[in-house]
Write a protein that holds these residues in place. Sequence first.
Motif, PDB file in Angstrom:
ATOM      1  N   ALA A 275       0.834  -1.204   0.000  1.00 17.09           N
ATOM      2  CA  ALA A 275       0.000   0.000   0.000  1.00 17.09           C
ATOM      3  C   ALA A 275       0.863   1.246   0.000  1.00 17.09           C
ATOM      4  O   ALA A 275       0.565   2.239  -0.704  1.00 17.09           O
ATOM      5  N   ALA A 278       2.199   1.817  -3.458  1.00 19.04           N
ATOM      6  CA  ALA A 278       1.138   2.259  -4.364  1.00 19.04           C
ATOM      7  C   ALA A 278       0.812   3.726  -4.130  1.00 19.04           C
ATOM      8  O   ALA A 278       0.538   4.478  -5.083  1.00 19.04           O
ATOM      9  N   VAL A 279       0.823   4.156  -2.854  1.00 15.47           N
ATOM     10  CA  VAL A 279       0.563   5.573  -2.543  1.00 15.47           C
ATOM     11  C   VAL A 279       1.641   6.450  -3.174  1.00 15.47           C
ATOM     12  O   VAL A 279       1.358   7.506  -3.757  1.00 15.47           O
ATOM     13  N   ILE A 288      -6.108   1.351  -4.208  1.00 13.91           N
ATOM     14  CA  ILE A 288      -5.121   0.727  -3.312  1.00 13.91           C
ATOM     15  C   ILE A 288      -5.824  -0.162  -2.283  1.00 13.91           C
ATOM     16  O   ILE A 288      -5.402  -1.290  -2.016  1.00 13.91           O
ATOM     17  N   THR A 292      -5.066  -4.181  -2.167  1.00 18.16           N
ATOM     18  CA  THR A 292      -4.383  -4.756  -0.986  1.00 18.16           C
ATOM     19  C   THR A 292      -5.340  -5.390   0.006  1.00 18.16           C
ATOM     20  O   THR A 292      -4.902  -6.030   0.969  1.00 18.16           O
ATOM     21  N   VAL A 299      -5.511   2.962   4.478  1.00 24.59           N
ATOM     22  CA  VAL A 299      -4.786   3.519   3.336  1.00 24.59           C
ATOM     23  C   VAL A 299      -4.695   5.038   3.472  1.00 24.59           C
ATOM     24  O   VAL A 299      -3.648   5.642   3.191  1.00 24.59           O
ATOM     25  N   LYS A 303      -1.230   7.368   3.702  1.00 18.14           N
ATOM     26  CA  LYS A 303      -0.938   8.515   2.851  1.00 18.14           C
ATOM     27  C   LYS A 303      -0.596   9.727   3.710  1.00 18.14           C
ATOM     28  O   LYS A 303       0.329  10.480   3.399  1.00 18.14           O
TER      29      LYS A 303
END
Length: 308
Positions: A275, A278-279, A288, A292, A299, A303
């Motif tokens: 995650a 991906a962020v 995301i 995940t 998530v 971030k």
Amino acid sequence: MAGSKKSKAKQTPTDDRFLMSPKVDFVFKLIFGDEKNKDLLVAFLSAVLGVPAEDFEGIEIINNELLREFAEDRKGILDVRIKMKQGKQIDIEIQILPTEFMPERTMFYWSKMYTSQVKPGDTYSKLKKCITINIVDFKCTPLQKLYSSYHLTEDETGYRLTDIIEVHFLEIVKLADLSIPRDENDRIVEWMEFLDAKSKGVIEMLAEKNKDIKKAYDLLQIISKDEKARMLYDAREAELRDQLTRIETAVNRGKAEGKAEGKAEGKAEGKLEAARNAVKKGLSLEDIAEITDLPLEIVQKLKAELSN
């Protein structure tokens, strides 16, 4: 055929090849905890404590059963307590099943033996030296020694503050470690080898060197042929096996649960790391979370942490 089986069953308890293990507490008690065999107890104490046998003249066996006050004491611990003419007390325990916090447990029972000497109104002069001897079939210390003794001394100078406390550990399991130095003619080592002996041949060799072990061996052979004693011995061994099985089962269960928990933690950490990546790449938070299988709130928190 049936008659043959019946005859064999009758001979089993008195089979000359059979010999009880003297480190099983039930047998240890019969050898060392009986008033009739006090000379063997004296010989053993003389070897362990390093004092002449004459010093034990007039000793009294005041208790040869452990009062089991805690659940963990059901593990099968024999207690033989001796009182000397001068008032000193000696407590011998033999324990073949692993016991956690053995040093702490030892000090607890030593303190009870020590403080039980005085009654309300008595002065400290009533307090006499108390000695604990632990014979264990598992490692209690990290020392490369078969046996060790402890007193209350000053850290730097070694000055002994008082002689009232003395604790001994005889770790018979360490006999199997040939890297540990030993003197085969040391009387303590001979007694430890007798307790740990797994064959008649070993005991017979010890008996040739040590007349007290010879007498203990003769007594052990008589005990081993006694039908009633054999039944009690078999029952005690079964109980010890059951207890050891419960201990091993608990340990294995703990390992399995720990392994499963570790896998779960590793899997969760892997999701979090995916995650985070991906962020950083700028994917939408919704995508995301779906990829995940993490909650959107997690998530969003990731971030926010990466943005700070």
